[in-house]
Design an enzyme around this catalytic site. Structure first.
Site, short mmCIF file in Angstrom:
data_model
loop_
_atom_site.label_atom_id
_atom_site.label_comp_id
_atom_site.label_asym_id
_atom_site.label_seq_id
_atom_site.Cartn_x
_atom_site.Cartn_y
_atom_site.Cartn_z
N ASP A 1 100.78 -68.70 8.08
CA ASP A 1 101.72 -69.61 8.71
C ASP A 1 101.42 -71.07 8.41
OD1 ASP A 1 103.69 -68.03 10.12
OD2 ASP A 1 102.01 -67.24 11.26
N GLU B 1 112.95 -61.40 15.44
CA GLU B 1 111.58 -61.09 15.03
C GLU B 1 110.66 -61.82 16.00
OE1 GLU B 1 111.26 -62.22 10.90
OE2 GLU B 1 109.13 -62.55 11.18
#
Lengths: 262, 404
Positions: free
Chosen positions: A60, A49
């Site tokens: 994140d 990914e």
């Protein structure tokens, strides 16, 4: 059959689930990040990914935020993500991209899908784009034959679970905990619950991401999910100094963990 | 009333707005939308909000005519809508009281908020103290330095202030961090968003809570003899401006002018004038205009005013700009500070540096329209928080303390 479906089937034939490894392109610099992705493939990731860094990564945690910021300081471009897709495909794993929405919108939904396809990419994971928010993206991806991989969370309602699983192709990305990316000590029951809810809503393959950082966790997750996604632990192992051997050791641990299940 | 532009419900304003957020937040946004839709038509909710506005905020806020300032505006008549006189010193309290009441309705015990200049943080900390809610404020580290007085105010009010050291260390990073907190704590926590941006329902809801500004000022102007030729307000995310415009949207003869922060000048690249220098994109949950590079990376913004130092803008403003109903003018740091000095010296009113951008717009427009015109300017906040920064700008600090 899509490249993702093929790799899931191939792993199943080996009696295991795939390991999905995430790395941001450009961290700590573009060439090292491509070398790191090759290490992921060599050490046992079936799917890689690739994250084009974004200036405002709201989903994140600190480790990936730091990596993205450093990559952007180094001048990484979205174009570099497509170069990384090529590198991963050449190394023999299936490349997918995980991109925040504005980077896709600025390139153009159709052009993003077409560029990914041309580079040999299989699909796109969209952390801040749900299927109802961008029908244009789903349409563009279908046209190119690119998989649309959406996220589900413990807070996802039954109605939205169905909507999201219906719109997802390749696999459904399930986050077992509420919160941003990063390592977590315990995942167990919550992960199992979100996987079974997604399956009940019709998802064919459900991978668990967010929080997985050890071989033991990978073994546990691989016992009930269709794939294990690891990001932060790999980014941390690579580090600012671009330590490929430390990364290789971590990937090997997780790959063995996945293979130890059942 | 078909064809009215007022109180547009969202989630889309033309092609702008929407909801571009992680799936993990969707349930919370649906829950908030639902609670708000019920509350807005519940007489008990509106009664309580009106009571707080009257007895706590001090509404209605007055209109002050400023003839000595107007002498510098080409002979135009200039009136100020005095949001600076609200409790806590800005328009932010209007929105915060509404969202804090909603938090109670949702049965949540904790609020989080982002803040730039600190005014929204102070207002949120105030409402949390009033209603017994736990409160965490995210503030860019650079902003905590340039607005240290407001940091102390929030802490005195019992809020935890978390300086955000990532990215550009300003409002935009504070919003990112608040979203991350919300994703992790959504069960107990409500995000009290400070401006008319972000994902639905925030742009429409914040506008509704700020709409009181123009509902009052429109009636006040009619009482004073008629509608103004123009309404001016500063625009960062755009909450005071959208609140100042809404009740005038259907008055075709009233020009609506949002004053964006042009920093060192739009041509220098060091600015925060999003509608002047940006283009369409997705940031912080909605489609609007943003300052960004070719790839779509958000560009750092710059303004002397922390409250306007934001590379995005609320989607309803982008829509009003696209249909030509409102104009958006860039105002530089230097122009804003000159207007700040003028209002202070001629009228004894110390404006927030944010609001001084709207005053600078009035100087420009007054000189264009000349005598006989009437300008209504929203003074969104008071300048107490800006004293040190202004003193430094005008080199008024004692020797040895003025260099920074």
């Amino acid at each position: 059959m899509s490249a993702l479906a093929e790799v899931f089937d191939a792993c199943q034939a080996e009696g295991r689930v795939p390991l999905v490894g995430y790395l941001p392109v450009g961290y700590p610099d573009v060439p090292t990040s491509l070398a790191a992705m090759r290490v992921l493939v060599e050490a046992g990731c079936d799917i890689v990914e690739i994250g084009p860094p974004y200036s405002d990564p709201v989903l994140d945690g600190p480790v990936i935020q730091h990596a993205a910021a450093k990559a952007l300081e180094g001048g990484v471009k979205v174009d570099d993500a497509f170069a990384a897709v090529r590198a991963v495909a050449e190394a023999g794993a299936v490349p997918v991209v995980m991109s925040y929405a504005n980077l896709m919108l600025q390139r153009g939904w159709s052009r993003f899908a077409a560029d990914l396809k041309a580079a040999g990419g299989a699909g796109v994971i969209t952390p801040d784009l749900t299927p109802d928010a961008a029908p244009e993206w789903v349409e563009a991806a279908r046209e190119e034959g690119v998989d649309t991989i959406f996220l589900v969370a413990p807070s996802t309602t039954r109605e939205r679970m169905r909507l999201t699983c219906d719109a997802s192709t390749g696999f459904v990305y399930a986050t077992p905990l509420m919160g941003v990316t990063g390592e977590r000590a315990a995942l167990g029951d919550a992960a199992q619950r979100v996987v079974s809810e997604a399956r009940a809503a019709g998802a064919a393959r459900v991978c668990i991401g967010v929080g997985v950082s050890t071989g033991a966790q990978a073994t546990e997750i691989a016992g009930f999910a269709d794939g294990v996604i690891v990001g932060t632990a790999f980014v941390r192992a690579l580090g600012d100094e671009g330590d490929l051997e430390r990364l290789r050791a971590k990937v090997t641990e997780l790959a063995e963990g996945v293979r130890a299940a059942r | 009333m078909t064809g009215s532009l007022q109180e547009a419900p969202g989630p889309y304003f033309g092609e702008f707005g929407g909801r571009f957020v992680p799936e993990a937040l969707m349930a919370a946004l649906d829950e908030l939308t639902d609670a708000y839709d019920k509350a807005r038509i519940d007489p008990e909710f509106t009664r309580e909000l009106e009571r707080l506005a009257r007895e706590y905020t001090g509404r209605p806020s007055i209109i002050t005519e400023v003839p000595r300032f107007a002498a510098h505006c080409g002979g135009a008549r200039v009136l100020l809508k005095r949001e600076d006189l609200n409790h806590t010193g800005s328009h932010k309290i209007n929105n915060v009281l509404g969202q804090a009441l909603l938090t109670k309705r949702l049965g949540k015990s904790r609020v989080i908020a982002e803040t730039g200049a600190g005014q929204h943080g102070v207002a949120t900390a105030t409402a949390a103290a009033l209603m017994g809610l736990e409160c965490v404020i995210y503030m860019g580290e650079e902003d905590t330095e340039r607005q240290s007085l407001n940091v102390a105010r929030m802490r005195l009010l019992g809020a935890e202030v978390i300086p955000v050291a990532t990215g550009t260390r300003t409002l935009r990073d504070a919003i990112n961090e608040a979203f991350r907190d919300w994703v992790a704590n959504v069960e107990t926590t409500n995000y009290v968003f400070g401006t008319a941006a972000g994902p639905h329902p925030f742009p429409a809801m914040v506008r509704d809570f700020q709409r009181v500004i123009s509902v009052e000022s429109r009636a006040q102007m009619l009482e004073l003899g008629g509608l103004p030729d123009a309404v001016l307000a500063c625009v960062g995310g755009g909450s005071n401006a959208i609140g100042s415009f809404d009740a005038f949207l259907d008055d075709a003869g009233v020009r609506l002018i949002g004053c964006e922060a042009a920093g060192d000048g739009v041509e220098t690249g060091r600015h925060a004038a999003t509608l002047t220098g940006g283009r369409p994109g997705i940031l912080h949950g909605s489609m609007s205009y943003i300052l960004q590079d070719e790839d779509g990376q958000t560009q750092p913004s710059h303004s002397i005013s922390a409250g306007l130092d934001y590379p995005g803008v609320g989607p309803e403003h982008t829509w009003l700009s696209s249909i030509g109903r409102a104009e958006y003018w860039p105002v530089t740091d230097a122009e804003a500070m000159e207007a700040f000095r003028l209002l202070t010296r001629t009228e004894g009113i110390l404006p927030a540096i944010e609001s001084a951008h709207a005053l600078a717009g009035a100087i420009r427009l007054g000189r264009e329209l000349g005598p006989g015109s009437t300008l209504l300017v929203t003074l969104s906040g008071r300048g107490d928080k800006d004293v040190e920064q202004a003193a430094r700008w005008f080199e008024m600090l004692p020797e040895g303390e003025g260099d920074a």
